[in-house]
Each structure stands twice: as structure tokens, then as C-alpha cells.
Design a protein around this motif. Sequence first.
Motif, mmCIF file in Angstrom:
data_model
loop_
_atom_site.group_PDB
_atom_site.id
_atom_site.type_symbol
_atom_site.label_atom_id
_atom_site.label_comp_id
_atom_site.label_asym_id
_atom_site.label_seq_id
_atom_site.Cartn_x
_atom_site.Cartn_y
_atom_site.Cartn_z
ATOM 1 N N THR A 6 24.290 -0.104 -13.073
ATOM 2 C CA THR A 6 22.905 0.085 -13.475
ATOM 3 C C THR A 6 22.776 0.464 -14.935
ATOM 4 O OG1 THR A 6 22.573 0.951 -11.281
ATOM 5 C CG2 THR A 6 20.762 1.171 -12.834
ATOM 6 N N VAL A 190 20.080 -5.500 -2.559
ATOM 7 C CA VAL A 190 20.716 -5.115 -3.809
ATOM 8 C C VAL A 190 21.893 -6.056 -3.987
ATOM 9 C CG1 VAL A 190 22.000 -3.339 -5.021
ATOM 10 C CG2 VAL A 190 20.085 -2.703 -3.555
ATOM 11 N N SER A 205 7.729 -6.052 -1.417
ATOM 12 C CA SER A 205 7.652 -4.902 -0.541
ATOM 13 C C SER A 205 7.699 -3.588 -1.323
ATOM 14 C CB SER A 205 8.800 -4.977 0.460
ATOM 15 O OG SER A 205 8.846 -3.811 1.224
ATOM 16 N N ILE A 206 8.549 -3.545 -2.320
ATOM 17 C CA ILE A 206 8.656 -2.331 -3.119
ATOM 18 C C ILE A 206 7.372 -2.062 -3.893
ATOM 19 C CG2 ILE A 206 9.764 -1.370 -5.180
ATOM 20 C CD1 ILE A 206 12.416 -2.293 -4.123
ATOM 21 N N GLN A 209 4.805 -0.640 -1.640
ATOM 22 C CA GLN A 209 5.085 0.747 -1.265
ATOM 23 C C GLN A 209 4.728 1.713 -2.389
ATOM 24 O OE1 GLN A 209 8.989 1.259 0.818
ATOM 25 N NE2 GLN A 209 8.859 -0.941 1.120
ATOM 26 N N ILE A 210 4.942 1.272 -3.615
ATOM 27 C CA ILE A 210 4.580 2.121 -4.744
ATOM 28 C C ILE A 210 3.056 2.283 -4.785
ATOM 29 C CG2 ILE A 210 4.573 2.312 -7.258
ATOM 30 C CD1 ILE A 210 7.259 0.780 -7.246
ATOM 31 N N PHE A 213 1.941 4.699 -2.160
ATOM 32 C CA PHE A 213 2.187 6.082 -2.573
ATOM 33 C C PHE A 213 0.992 6.628 -3.360
ATOM 34 C CE2 PHE A 213 3.458 9.026 -5.917
ATOM 35 C CZ PHE A 213 4.085 10.017 -5.194
ATOM 36 N N GLN A 216 -2.183 6.902 -1.318
ATOM 37 C CA GLN A 216 -2.181 8.080 -0.461
ATOM 38 C C GLN A 216 -2.591 9.316 -1.253
ATOM 39 O OE1 GLN A 216 1.663 9.525 0.889
ATOM 40 N NE2 GLN A 216 0.845 9.848 2.930
ATOM 41 N N PRO A 234 11.139 13.099 13.460
ATOM 42 C CA PRO A 234 12.481 13.216 14.026
ATOM 43 C C PRO A 234 13.066 14.571 13.663
ATOM 44 C CG PRO A 234 12.259 11.263 12.632
ATOM 45 C CD PRO A 234 11.003 12.023 12.506
ATOM 46 N N ALA B 22 9.436 4.838 -7.777
ATOM 47 C CA ALA B 22 9.841 3.430 -7.774
ATOM 48 C C ALA B 22 11.167 3.208 -7.062
ATOM 49 C CB ALA B 22 9.918 2.920 -9.208
ATOM 50 N N PRO B 25 11.463 3.365 -2.325
ATOM 51 C CA PRO B 25 11.517 2.231 -1.395
ATOM 52 C C PRO B 25 12.928 1.668 -1.276
ATOM 53 C CG PRO B 25 9.621 2.020 -2.841
ATOM 54 C CD PRO B 25 10.460 3.146 -3.385
ATOM 55 N N LEU B 26 13.668 1.784 -2.342
ATOM 56 C CA LEU B 26 15.038 1.283 -2.353
ATOM 57 C C LEU B 26 15.906 2.130 -1.436
ATOM 58 C CD1 LEU B 26 15.642 -1.041 -4.211
ATOM 59 C CD2 LEU B 26 16.737 0.549 -5.780
ATOM 60 N N ARG B 29 15.016 1.480 2.178
ATOM 61 C CA ARG B 29 15.588 0.257 2.724
ATOM 62 C C ARG B 29 17.043 0.467 3.129
ATOM 63 N NH1 ARG B 29 14.865 -4.457 -1.147
ATOM 64 N NH2 ARG B 29 12.791 -4.498 -0.219
ATOM 65 N N ALA B 49 25.496 4.205 -3.500
ATOM 66 C CA ALA B 49 26.179 2.924 -3.624
ATOM 67 C C ALA B 49 25.375 1.839 -2.929
ATOM 68 C CB ALA B 49 27.582 3.018 -3.027
ATOM 69 N N ALA B 50 24.871 2.151 -1.756
ATOM 70 C CA ALA B 50 24.106 1.181 -0.991
ATOM 71 C C ALA B 50 22.806 0.794 -1.690
ATOM 72 C CB ALA B 50 23.796 1.718 0.397
ATOM 73 N N ALA B 51 22.258 1.744 -2.422
ATOM 74 C CA ALA B 51 20.988 1.471 -3.077
ATOM 75 C C ALA B 51 21.181 0.947 -4.494
ATOM 76 C CB ALA B 51 20.129 2.729 -3.097
ATOM 77 N N GLY B 52 22.415 0.975 -4.948
ATOM 78 C CA GLY B 52 22.698 0.478 -6.284
ATOM 79 C C GLY B 52 22.312 1.411 -7.418
ATOM 80 N N GLU B 78 17.952 9.700 9.934
ATOM 81 C CA GLU B 78 16.638 9.599 10.558
ATOM 82 C C GLU B 78 15.608 10.505 9.891
ATOM 83 O OE1 GLU B 78 15.768 7.390 12.729
ATOM 84 O OE2 GLU B 78 17.834 6.619 12.763
ATOM 85 N N TYR B 82 12.198 9.389 7.781
ATOM 86 C CA TYR B 82 10.861 9.897 8.074
ATOM 87 C C TYR B 82 10.214 10.537 6.846
ATOM 88 C CZ TYR B 82 7.073 12.757 9.749
ATOM 89 O OH TYR B 82 5.848 13.342 9.893
ATOM 90 N N GLN B 83 10.958 11.382 6.191
ATOM 91 C CA GLN B 83 10.399 12.082 5.031
ATOM 92 C C GLN B 83 9.986 11.134 3.919
ATOM 93 O OE1 GLN B 83 9.368 14.985 4.920
ATOM 94 N NE2 GLN B 83 10.377 15.910 6.699
ATOM 95 N N LEU B 88 5.830 8.216 0.945
ATOM 96 C CA LEU B 88 5.299 6.956 0.421
ATOM 97 C C LEU B 88 3.996 6.561 1.100
ATOM 98 C CD1 LEU B 88 8.530 4.782 0.057
ATOM 99 C CD2 LEU B 88 7.054 5.593 -1.785
ATOM 100 N N LEU B 90 3.764 5.606 4.263
ATOM 101 C CA LEU B 90 3.986 4.480 5.160
ATOM 102 C C LEU B 90 3.828 4.845 6.624
ATOM 103 C CD1 LEU B 90 7.048 2.926 3.354
ATOM 104 C CD2 LEU B 90 4.627 2.453 3.041
ATOM 105 N N GLY B 113 8.394 -9.003 5.152
ATOM 106 C CA GLY B 113 8.452 -7.655 4.612
ATOM 107 C C GLY B 113 7.096 -6.984 4.538
ATOM 108 N N ARG B 117 6.559 -2.770 7.079
ATOM 109 C CA ARG B 117 6.292 -1.368 6.779
ATOM 110 C C ARG B 117 4.824 -1.076 6.606
ATOM 111 N NH1 ARG B 117 10.390 0.820 6.726
ATOM 112 N NH2 ARG B 117 12.396 0.074 5.963
#
Lengths: 255, 255
Positions: A6, A190, A205-206, A209-210, A213, A216, A234, B22, B25-26, B29, B49-52, B78, B82-83, B88, B90, B113, B117
Motif C-alpha cells: 500500500t 483485494v 459497494s464501498i 457504505q461510506i 455512514f 446515518q 452477537p 473509507a 467497508p474493506l 468485507r 493482510a486480508a484487507a490489504g 462476529e 456487528y460493530q 456504518l 448497515l 453487492g 448489505r
Amino acid sequence: MATGRTHRPATRSRGIPEATVARLPLYLRALTALSERSVPTVSSEELAAAAGVNSAKLRKDFSYLGSYGTRGVGYDVEYLVYQISRELGLTQDWPVVIVGIGNLGAALANYGGFASRGFRVAALIDADPAMAGTPVAGIPVQHTDELERIVGDNGVSIGVISTPAGAAQQVCDRLVAAGVTSILNFAPTVLSVPDGVDVRKVDLSIELQILAFHEQRKSGEETAESSPDPAAPPVRSVTGSRKGPDGDMPAVMPA
Amino acid sequence: MATGRTHRPATRSRGIPEATVARLPLYLRALTALSERSVPTVSSEELAAAAGVNSAKLRKDFSYLGSYGTRGVGYDVEYLVYQISRELGLTQDWPVVIVGIGNLGAALANYGGFASRGFRVAALIDADPAMAGTPVAGIPVQHTDELERIVGDNGVSIGVISTPAGAAQQVCDRLVAAGVTSILNFAPTVLSVPDGVDVRKVDLSIELQILAFHEQRKSGEETAESSPDPAAPPVRSVTGSRKGPDGDMPAVMPA
DNA sequence: CTATCTTTGTGCACGTGTTCACAAAGACAT
DNA sequence: ATGTCTTTGTGAACACGTGCACAAAGATAG
């Protein structure tokens, strides 16, 4: 596997800040409109208004390109159009391939803004054999098997991915292996690419969602946040301590 | 840290940096994917790592939401889903209208997509009377005349504009007048809206131009920039001084 | 209960981007 | 020429975003 690093090390992009680069196309669009109306010169104030930015920012942006304005007068529209086009690399032809010709891919293929500026759709590629040969936007769709050949033959360096998320990384890898070094990704994933390859993503989608936000926030002005919890939140399923009966669950409330 | 009682305003969510919003949402996902795989907890390192993104950034981002992690363990998947969803906005339903059902509009209507959500396509609107009634993605297209009623009846606060550039501002004005306060604009135009209305834009052409810029830099490594000028660079047509023959034209070299 | 080990949360320094505000450049009129 | 007026180009202050590095929190084992 170098993940999409990044951080831009030093952006060898000799000087021009990334934020400025991102605005150049905006200025270019506004200038093109002026050009079509045969407006000869424009002040930073006017152009800034047309581009939706503030004039100081615009002047500073232009200052990175050089001193193209004339004090007391403004900027010469035609001259600036040329300089920005050149800086953005639009004076040359960029063959582009679009991979994934579903609804979105087809829409992209039909998008006029594509060809309008140096970009030429060199090929449409899809994994569905049934689509092969079908013309979309006047261009026959080709099968994924041809990907490497197409990229090689046409000297394609920019690829657009509009496949489902699941196929994106694989397509990306193939594009990169075939020689593509810039990717515009519409798939909600990604992508990881080796150093030297640029990836920009467009994610509907992102963006939504922004907006949600902020939306809201606007409506939440009165609703405050004392709302307990509409849906059963949860419970923390951590190992087991901390969570207590259930009274302190949303623990977070800043007291 | 001995935060003592420094608790931020009753609304703990006040002041979440835009850059963080911003990225939420990443994260969401990535978390959803983990959730589907029934992964119970995840460390900042893994999730990052998963979100980059880098893990420090992720932790700082989450710190704006509250202390949802467990030191030595990580984050409960979970719970975090939720949080973030809640943050956001959603957890509630957002009816959305799409105006301009051309290639792109249709693609958007079909985009999965969307519904995935909280977003629900409440209506598709187009100015072409011939399209009225035609179902796209299972939803019948309605005429622009109905716009105000549709927005009002459904309590729509988010609008998507995928009309040609020429119609965008007008559509935008009508949406805003009808009560929409967030707009996602796909038309290549700068929209002007009153205060309190959010606009986000998605512009394919701009993204491609940014890629072209970097692409040019890459290939220009050897070509240097001494390239004179392939196409005749328009001469400054200012009133008349300064421009000289054509020797001082490109003058810009970084300096 | 104590020690050890893992991972969070964050203070701090740094880099990037934005905005202000003004001197200098040049056009234009006299 | 000289003066006035407009608008650029930019130094400097400020705001925002990023990443490092580490103390504190808590898990876990003995």
C-alpha cells in the motif's frame, strides 16, 4: 507474493504529488469543455469553480507542472489542455483489454469516455465459451484462453477486470504475467500484485457504505445513540471471561 | 492507558477520520469472509493482510470505534462484524433509487453487492418513456416524472445517478429537492449541491487517466523525457508576448 | 500466584496535502 | 514611461493521515 504494497516508497513520480495527479483529469475535463466553447483563456478562479476545487489548490497543482499561466490574465486553454494531456500520457494510444463481459463489462465496453481520450478497447475477454464471437459494443468477445496472446500481440499494458470476485485474482495474475502493468479492478476483492504493477479499484459497494455512514450521522442527530440494540448484537464469543452475564455486553458505551 | 474519564462526547463515534471510514467497508468485507468460514477470532496482523492494509493502521482505525479487541488474542470476528456494520449504518435498510437506466444503470441494478448489505433498490428511473414498464433486474423502470413521488413514498435518502453527463445536474437537483441527501454519481460531471448533501463520484475515465500517468512514468524510464513533441504542441495563443517562436515552449523540465 | 508470551492500543514523529496570504509578474491605460 | 490593476506562483502555517515502536492488558502455562 508481494501483496499490494500500500505504501508508495517514494513515488519516483518525479515531483508531482499523487493528489495532484488525481485532479489533473478533472481539470482536463473542464478545460476541454471550455475549449469546445472556444474560450481562449481562463483564470484559476473560474477553472477551479468549473472543476469543483478551490483556486489556491488549482494554482499549486499547476505549479508542479510548470509556470503555464500569465499573471494578470490567466491560463491559455488550448495550451493547458495540451500540457496536461501530455503529463497524463494521453498523447499516446493506450490499448486496453476488458476481462469479464457481464453486465458491467458490457457497460464499460460501451462507455464512450473510454475512447474519448487515448484509450482504445483492444479486446473484450470472457471465460464463457458461449460468448466467444458475440459482438459487444461492436467488438467480438474472445475467450480467456486467448488472453496472453491478445495482450502480447497488442502490447496491452492496461487491463480492466470486471469479473466476479472469485475469478479476479486469477485473471489478474494472468494479465500481469502476460505483461500488463496497470489494472483497474471493478471486482470486490483485494488484488495482490508484484511490485511495479499499479492497481486502482472501483468499488460500488464501498462507496455506498461510506454514504450510508454519513447518512446515518445526519439522521442520527436526534435519535442520539442511546438506541439499545435493534438486532441482537452477537455476544463476544472469546474464550469466555470478560463477557459476564449480559449486562455489560455492549461494554463499549463510554460510560 | 489510564484513560481515566477522558471519554469523548457521549457519542463515542464522533470524530472518526474520513480515511478510516473509507476503510471500514474493506475490513467488513474481509471479516465477513472469515465469518463465513467460521473463523472465531483474528489478529490485527491477519486481518490487515486480508484487507490489504498495514496492521498498525488497522489497529488505529479500530481504536476510533472503541476497544473491541482482546490483547494476546485478537478480535472476535462476529462481534467486529456487528460493530462495524452498526457504525456504518448497515443494520438498517437503505432504499436506493437508480436514475438513468442505460448500460451502466442496468449493470448497477443487477449488481449483487447492492442488496448484499442493507441497500435495497427501491426503484429504477429513466427519462425514456419507451423504457417505462420494462423490467430490469426484475424491477420495472419508471419514468422520470415519477421521481419526486417515488423518493417521497419510499423515504429514499440515497440516489445513484448513471445518466449521461448532460442530464446529471438536473437529475441531481430534483433528487435533492425531493429529499435525497446522499448521491453516488457515475456521470462524468461535477455536481453542485447544497450544504448537507453528500456526493461521491465514481469516474472510470479519471481512474484510467491516473493509471496512464503512472504507466507513462514506467515506460518513460529509459525514454527519459527529452521527447520533443510528437504532436504539434499548440502555441500559446495569449495576447502575444512571451510565446516566442517555439524554442522556449516546453520549458518545463522539473528544474 | 508468578512468569512468560502474545497482541492490542496509542504516543510520537514524520510525511503528505490543504489553505492562506502576499510579493512579483505582467497586461493595459494614460 | 509610469502607474494601476489583475492574477499568478509560492513560502509558510496548519491539518490530516501514516507508521514505528513499545508499554500495558490479558491469555496461558507451570
